[in-house]
Design a protein around this motif. Structure first.
Motif, mmCIF file in Angstrom:
data_model
loop_
_atom_site.group_PDB
_atom_site.id
_atom_site.type_symbol
_atom_site.label_atom_id
_atom_site.label_comp_id
_atom_site.label_asym_id
_atom_site.label_seq_id
_atom_site.Cartn_x
_atom_site.Cartn_y
_atom_site.Cartn_z
ATOM 1 N N GLN A 12 0.816 -1.204 0.000
ATOM 2 C CA GLN A 12 0.000 0.000 0.000
ATOM 3 C C GLN A 12 0.859 1.267 0.000
ATOM 4 O O GLN A 12 0.450 2.292 -0.548
ATOM 5 N N THR A 13 2.050 1.207 0.560
ATOM 6 C CA THR A 13 2.917 2.387 0.576
ATOM 7 C C THR A 13 3.321 2.790 -0.841
ATOM 8 O O THR A 13 3.404 3.976 -1.149
ATOM 9 N N LYS A 14 3.538 1.801 -1.705
ATOM 10 C CA LYS A 14 3.876 2.118 -3.094
ATOM 11 C C LYS A 14 2.695 2.771 -3.798
ATOM 12 O O LYS A 14 2.876 3.668 -4.617
ATOM 13 N N ILE A 15 1.495 2.328 -3.476
ATOM 14 C CA ILE A 15 0.303 2.917 -4.078
ATOM 15 C C ILE A 15 0.201 4.392 -3.707
ATOM 16 O O ILE A 15 -0.077 5.242 -4.553
ATOM 17 N N ILE A 16 0.463 4.711 -2.454
ATOM 18 C CA ILE A 16 0.384 6.099 -1.993
ATOM 19 C C ILE A 16 1.398 6.960 -2.740
ATOM 20 O O ILE A 16 1.075 8.066 -3.201
ATOM 21 N N ILE A 17 2.612 6.452 -2.884
ATOM 22 C CA ILE A 17 3.662 7.210 -3.590
ATOM 23 C C ILE A 17 3.291 7.413 -5.055
ATOM 24 O O ILE A 17 3.411 8.517 -5.595
#
Length: 105
Positions: A12-17
């Motif tokens: 999910q952190t990659k999605i936010i970025i």
């Protein structure tokens, strides 16, 4: 408008970025969730329009998202979970037998 998948991840952190990067560069995108019916985390697909496809690929390359494959979900962790669960259940059975035997004395 026609969309195509440009990036897939379970993090999910990659999605936010990526959402932030695409918004900064005014790229039309959408995020689709893919539910999995196992202990593996939920996967996400980022899709962009064909119009913005080349720009989006360049952004992904420039920020290190393309060219380095994402590690596959760790099946080793899942097998360790089942081993530990089995050991815990085995210990519970042994302890309950010992308690039962000590009650008979």
């Amino acid at each position: 408008m026609s969309y195509f998948t440009i990036y897939t991840t379970s993090r999910q952190t990659k999605i936010i970025i990526l959402k932030q990067l695409f918004e900064e560069h005014h790229i039309d995108y959408r995020v689709l969730k893919e539910p999995k019916y196992s202990a593996v985390p939920v996967g996400f697909r980022i899709q962009v329009t064909e119009k913005h496809g080349e720009r989006a690929k360049n952004i992904l390359k420039n920020h290190g998202f393309l060219g380095t494959p994402e590690p596959a979900p760790d099946s080793h962790m899942l097998s360790r979970f089942w081993i530990y669960l089995s050991m815990a259940l085995f210990l519970i059975v042994i302890i309950s037998i010992l308690i039962k035997l000590s009650g008979n004395l």
